[in-house]
Each structure stands twice: as C-alpha cells, then as structure tokens.
Design an enzyme around this catalytic site. Structure first.
Site, PDB file in Angstrom:
ATOM      1  N   HIS A 268       9.380  77.049 -46.023  1.00 53.09           N
ATOM      2  CA  HIS A 268      10.127  76.181 -45.100  1.00 53.09           C
ATOM      3  C   HIS A 268      10.601  76.963 -43.879  1.00 53.09           C
ATOM      4  O   HIS A 268      10.638  78.210 -43.874  1.00 53.09           O
ATOM      5  CB  HIS A 268      11.318  75.519 -45.811  1.00 53.09           C
ATOM      6  CG  HIS A 268      12.410  76.466 -46.222  1.00 53.09           C
ATOM      7  ND1 HIS A 268      13.420  76.871 -45.366  1.00 53.09           N
ATOM      8  CD2 HIS A 268      12.662  77.087 -47.412  1.00 53.09           C
ATOM      9  CE1 HIS A 268      14.234  77.696 -45.997  1.00 53.09           C
ATOM     10  NE2 HIS A 268      13.791  77.845 -47.247  1.00 53.09           N
ATOM     11  N   CYS A 285      12.858  81.582 -51.437  1.00 55.89           N
ATOM     12  CA  CYS A 285      11.868  80.810 -50.689  1.00 55.89           C
ATOM     13  C   CYS A 285      11.089  81.699 -49.727  1.00 55.89           C
ATOM     14  O   CYS A 285      11.458  82.845 -49.459  1.00 55.89           O
ATOM     15  CB  CYS A 285      12.545  79.695 -49.901  1.00 55.89           C
ATOM     16  SG  CYS A 285      13.195  78.366 -50.937  1.00 55.89           S
TER      17      CYS A 285
END
Length: 311
Positions: A268, A285
C-alpha cells in the site's frame, strides 16, 4: 485836613492795571491742568518710546540694535525665517504600506505534480537526495529550508512565491525520467518465481517492487518493509483483497491502495515513507512511497495475482 482827590484818569488806570494782574494770575494758576490735544497748533505731540512688543521677533544678526531699521532677509541658512512666515515644521510622512507576505504555493502535507517538479528541481542543485515522490513531507520541507538558507531567504520550509521564482531561475525544466524515475534503487534480478504469469516481485535486498507480466517488467517502484519486531513475511502469496481507501483497524492509520496478500500485510501507499524515507519502517506491510505509481499499479492488479517476497 481834607480828603485828597485823585484825578479820574489816574483811578481808571490803576483799576485797569489791577484787573490785568488778576487775569494773569488766574491764567498762571490754571495752565498746569490744561490737556492739549496732540498736534495742536503750537504744541508738538509727545513721542512715545517704542513698545517692546513692536520689536521684530528676531533680528538679522544676533545682538543687533533693536531700534535700527527692520532687518532684510538673508539667504544664509543660519538666519531664521521672517516673523510673518511661520517656521517650517517637520511633517511626518505617511507610513509606507507594509510589504505583503509571499503567497505559499506548497507546504507539508501537499501532494501534487507541482510538488514532484519542486523535488526534481531541488535535486538538480543538490538539495533533494532521492527520487521525486510528489508528496511534500518532512524531507521535502528540510530540503526547501536548506535551499532558502543558502539563498538568504527566510527559512520557513514552505515553498512561497519568492522561493519558487528563485528556484525556477536556477534550474531547468525536469525531464520525464527526472520526474518519474523507475526507482531510486536499481531493480534486482527477478526471482525465478516471478518469471511466469502476473506477479508482484518484491526484493528485500534491493528494496524494490517490480510489476511483471510473463517475465517482463511493466513498472517498478521503491518499497520499504517492517522492522525486526514486525517483519514482512517472505514467500509466495497471492492478492486476496483490495481496498482503495483502507484504514488499519489495529493502528488506526491510512493504507491507501491496499492489496492484501498475507493476513494483515499488504502492499500500500505510505505518506510516512514519502516523508521520511528509509528512516522509518512499516508494521509488516510493503510500503510504496510514490502515490502515482501505486495508483496505477492498483488499477492493474487483480485478485489472485501472485506476490513473491524474497531476499
């Protein structure tokens, strides 16, 4: 002896003399009280001394005779002005209008192609040491402050009209590859698992992500990973969920263009990565700092596409 007779002539003479003496005596007694009008015939008008208030307020020369003729005005700057002309008094000039503050064009938190151009121009002259991201974070603010300090401008860290014009005058228009270079780092040799199909090929060593289709790199971008306490898992996965405006329920932080591949870990966009670079880390992430690139990638990736994370 009988009365002595006097002649009538002699009596009249004595009587006339006596009357004359009486008139003269009366005149002598009243002469001191009589007020004569000024200018009366035979009597000169008294000359009054000049009153002090009739003197000129200032003389031609200091210490001059006040009874002398009226002084003539001299061109000398030391001679005061004529009494009839009041001395010049200094007048206050109206305050000059305050210089308006320069207009702020870009500041921390902004994200745009103009910010990307700002970063590319700063990089041309050594004030920005990474690829443009289009996000105005703390790194960009520090770079602008450095530029302002070197040019004698107020070190605000904001890009105002004065700062922008000075930067434009010192740099050239950035080329396309300066605005959007493939990555800041060289893309690693793809892992063999990335050579077939549609793959997000992510290298921890080079800290890059390559979007590949059938062994060809379509696009690439810089990424960062989790810290040693929250490491990004390695292996082969697949995209199982996409969320354009996702917000982490665990950390309450935005995760735009999220493409989940392993539990709560996703690829992301990260505004923190765009602002701080590799001084920070994710919670596991795969962070992308170029918003335009991940927006394009998000539009192409489909659920079920492969994700390979390797060293």
């Amino acid at each position: 002896m009988g009365p002595i007779r006097t002649s009538s002539r002699g009596g009249r003479a004595r009587a006339g003399a006596t009357a004359a003496v009486g008139v003269l005596a009366l005149a002598a007694l009243t002469a001191g009280c009589r007020v004569e009008p000024a200018g009366a015939a035979g009597t000169p008008a008294p000359v009054e001394p000049p009153a002090a208030s009739a003197r000129p307020a200032d003389d031609a020369k200091p210490g001059g005779d006040p009874t002398s003729a009226a002084p003539t005005r001299s061109a000398s700057p030391s001679v005061p002005a004529s009494p009839s002309t009041p001395p010049a008094t200094p007048t206050e000039s109206p305050d000059a209008p305050a210089t308006p503050e320069p207009e702020t064009l870009m500041k921390t938190g902004d994200s745009s192609d103009r910010v990307r151009e700002l970063q590319a121009r700063l990089r041309q002259i050594g004030h920005f040491d990474r690829s443009p991201t289009g996000y105005y974070g703390t790194t960009t603010e520090a770079s602008v402050r450095s530029f302002q300090g070197k040019r004698g401008l107020t070190r605000t860290g904001r890009t105002d009209t004065v700062t922008w014009q000075r930067l434009l005058a010192m740099t050239r228009e950035p080329a396309a590859d300066e605005l959007r270079p493939p990555t800041e780092r060289e893309v690693a040799k793809p892992d063999p698992r990335c050579m077939t199909g549609r793959v997000l090929c992510i290298s921890k060593n080079s800290r890059t992500l390559a979007w590949m289709i059938d062994g060809k790199v379509v696009s690439s971008m810089d990424v960062r990973f989790g810290s040693e306490y929250t490491p990004t898992r390695e292996g082969t996965f697949e995209v199982y969920w996409k969320s354009r405006h996702h917000v982490s329920t665990l950390y309450d932080s935005p995760m735009p263009y999220a493409m989940f591949f392993s539990g709560g870990q996703a690829v992301h966009y990260s505004s923190d990565f765009a602002a701080r670079g590799y001084t920070g880390a994710s919670h596991g992430c795969v962070n992308v700092r170029d918003e335009a690139k991940i927006a394009s990638l998000y539009a192409q990736v489909k659920d079920g596409d492969k994700v390979v994370v390797y060293r």
